[in-house]
Scaffold this motif. Structure first.
Motif, mmCIF file in Angstrom:
data_model
loop_
_atom_site.group_PDB
_atom_site.id
_atom_site.type_symbol
_atom_site.label_atom_id
_atom_site.label_comp_id
_atom_site.label_asym_id
_atom_site.label_seq_id
_atom_site.Cartn_x
_atom_site.Cartn_y
_atom_site.Cartn_z
ATOM 1 N N VAL A 1 59.151 53.034 25.544
ATOM 2 C CA VAL A 1 59.148 53.301 24.106
ATOM 3 C C VAL A 1 57.794 53.830 23.655
ATOM 4 O O VAL A 1 57.719 54.806 22.914
ATOM 5 N N SER A 2 56.730 53.169 24.122
ATOM 6 C CA SER A 2 55.393 53.560 23.684
ATOM 7 C C SER A 2 54.365 53.014 24.663
ATOM 8 O O SER A 2 54.627 52.068 25.403
ATOM 9 N N TYR A 3 53.186 53.644 24.645
ATOM 10 C CA TYR A 3 52.112 53.251 25.563
ATOM 11 C C TYR A 3 50.775 53.455 24.864
ATOM 12 O O TYR A 3 50.602 54.412 24.093
ATOM 13 N N ILE A 4 49.833 52.568 25.172
ATOM 14 C CA ILE A 4 48.502 52.698 24.601
ATOM 15 C C ILE A 4 47.463 52.316 25.643
ATOM 16 O O ILE A 4 47.645 51.372 26.408
ATOM 17 N N ASN A 5 46.379 53.107 25.697
ATOM 18 C CA ASN A 5 45.195 52.682 26.441
ATOM 19 C C ASN A 5 44.000 52.833 25.500
ATOM 20 O O ASN A 5 44.178 52.905 24.283
ATOM 21 N N LEU A 6 42.785 52.878 26.026
ATOM 22 C CA LEU A 6 41.627 52.893 25.132
ATOM 23 C C LEU A 6 41.579 54.128 24.246
ATOM 24 O O LEU A 6 41.086 54.070 23.124
ATOM 25 N N SER A 7 42.139 55.262 24.745
ATOM 26 C CA SER A 7 41.936 56.506 24.018
ATOM 27 C C SER A 7 43.211 57.257 23.657
ATOM 28 O O SER A 7 43.156 58.198 22.867
ATOM 29 N N ARG A 8 44.369 56.856 24.214
ATOM 30 C CA ARG A 8 45.573 57.631 24.012
ATOM 31 C C ARG A 8 46.742 56.744 23.586
ATOM 32 O O ARG A 8 46.800 55.561 23.908
ATOM 33 N N LYS A 9 47.664 57.366 22.877
ATOM 34 C CA LYS A 9 48.915 56.717 22.506
ATOM 35 C C LYS A 9 50.057 57.682 22.816
ATOM 36 O O LYS A 9 49.923 58.881 22.574
ATOM 37 N N GLY B 1 57.344 59.092 14.922
ATOM 38 C CA GLY B 1 57.397 59.140 13.472
ATOM 39 C C GLY B 1 57.920 57.863 12.837
ATOM 40 O O GLY B 1 57.829 57.699 11.619
ATOM 41 N N ARG B 2 58.480 56.967 13.651
ATOM 42 C CA ARG B 2 59.019 55.713 13.121
ATOM 43 C C ARG B 2 58.267 54.497 13.655
ATOM 44 O O ARG B 2 58.120 53.502 12.946
ATOM 45 N N PHE B 3 57.815 54.569 14.905
ATOM 46 C CA PHE B 3 57.112 53.449 15.531
ATOM 47 C C PHE B 3 55.628 53.787 15.654
ATOM 48 O O PHE B 3 55.257 54.947 15.875
ATOM 49 N N THR B 4 54.795 52.756 15.539
ATOM 50 C CA THR B 4 53.356 52.925 15.703
ATOM 51 C C THR B 4 52.821 51.814 16.603
ATOM 52 O O THR B 4 53.051 50.628 16.326
ATOM 53 N N ILE B 5 52.119 52.209 17.648
ATOM 54 C CA ILE B 5 51.517 51.230 18.551
ATOM 55 C C ILE B 5 50.040 51.091 18.204
ATOM 56 O O ILE B 5 49.384 52.058 17.818
ATOM 57 N N SER B 6 49.534 49.866 18.306
ATOM 58 C CA SER B 6 48.127 49.623 18.032
ATOM 59 C C SER B 6 47.663 48.451 18.884
ATOM 60 O O SER B 6 48.473 47.734 19.473
ATOM 61 N N ARG B 7 46.343 48.266 18.943
ATOM 62 C CA ARG B 7 45.811 47.167 19.729
ATOM 63 C C ARG B 7 44.646 46.533 18.994
ATOM 64 O O ARG B 7 43.914 47.209 18.268
ATOM 65 N N MET C 1 57.579 48.879 13.870
ATOM 66 C CA MET C 1 58.822 49.634 13.932
ATOM 67 C C MET C 1 59.384 49.778 12.527
ATOM 68 O O MET C 1 59.739 48.773 11.895
ATOM 69 N N ASN C 2 59.439 50.990 12.041
ATOM 70 C CA ASN C 2 59.974 51.284 10.704
ATOM 71 C C ASN C 2 61.234 52.125 10.815
ATOM 72 O O ASN C 2 61.528 52.707 11.860
ATOM 73 N N SER C 3 61.966 52.199 9.724
ATOM 74 C CA SER C 3 63.197 53.003 9.667
ATOM 75 C C SER C 3 64.095 52.712 10.865
ATOM 76 O O SER C 3 64.612 53.620 11.525
ATOM 77 N N LEU C 4 64.299 51.451 11.114
ATOM 78 C CA LEU C 4 65.063 51.054 12.292
ATOM 79 C C LEU C 4 66.517 51.492 12.195
ATOM 80 O O LEU C 4 67.111 51.522 11.103
ATOM 81 N N LYS C 5 67.065 51.831 13.358
ATOM 82 C CA LYS C 5 68.441 52.302 13.462
ATOM 83 C C LYS C 5 69.226 51.371 14.383
ATOM 84 O O LYS C 5 68.632 50.703 15.238
#
Length: 125
Positions: A48-56, A64-70, A81-85
């Protein structure tokens, strides 16, 4: 001992929002990439999503609906998770990237060495 604890799932109506948390212990979060995956009944686990120190990165289905953060201080990764379906309904897992992971292959579950227990997300009216 390396552990990942996913939480924050639940039942939400279409169009609603949830925030998932992945609490890490036994290692420093800023040394590793973290991925979120989901698995619906009868389907394969998908990235669904991936994050490291510099990339998402995001799957096309959630851009456009989900946002990953750390939050490295809290050793926690979040998935807003917004605008869930209804098609977002699945068990969601977080996982720690293995050293062999290449960014172009972030969606492959085989590139992760530790997994959390999963949290159920159900989108239904």
């Amino acid at each position: 001992e390396v552990q990942l604890q996913a939480s924050g799932g639940g039942l939400v109506q279409p169009g609603g929002s949830l925030r998932l948390s992945c609490a890490a212990s036994g290692f420093a979060l800023d040394d590793y990439g973290i991925g979120w995956f989901r698995q619906a009944p009868g389907k394969e686990r998908e990235g669904v999503s991936y994050i490291n120190l510099s990339r998402k990165f995001y799957a096309d289905s959630v851009k456009g609906r989900f946002t990953i953060s750390r939050d490295n201080a809290a050793n926690t990764v979040y998935l807003q998770m917004n605008s869930l379906k209804p098609e977002d309904t699945a068990v969601y897992y977080c996982a720690r990237a293995a050293a062999r992971l290449i960014l172009s292959s972030w969606r492959a579950p085989t590139n992760y060495d530790y997994w959390g227990q999963g949290t159920q997300v159900t989108v239904s009216s």
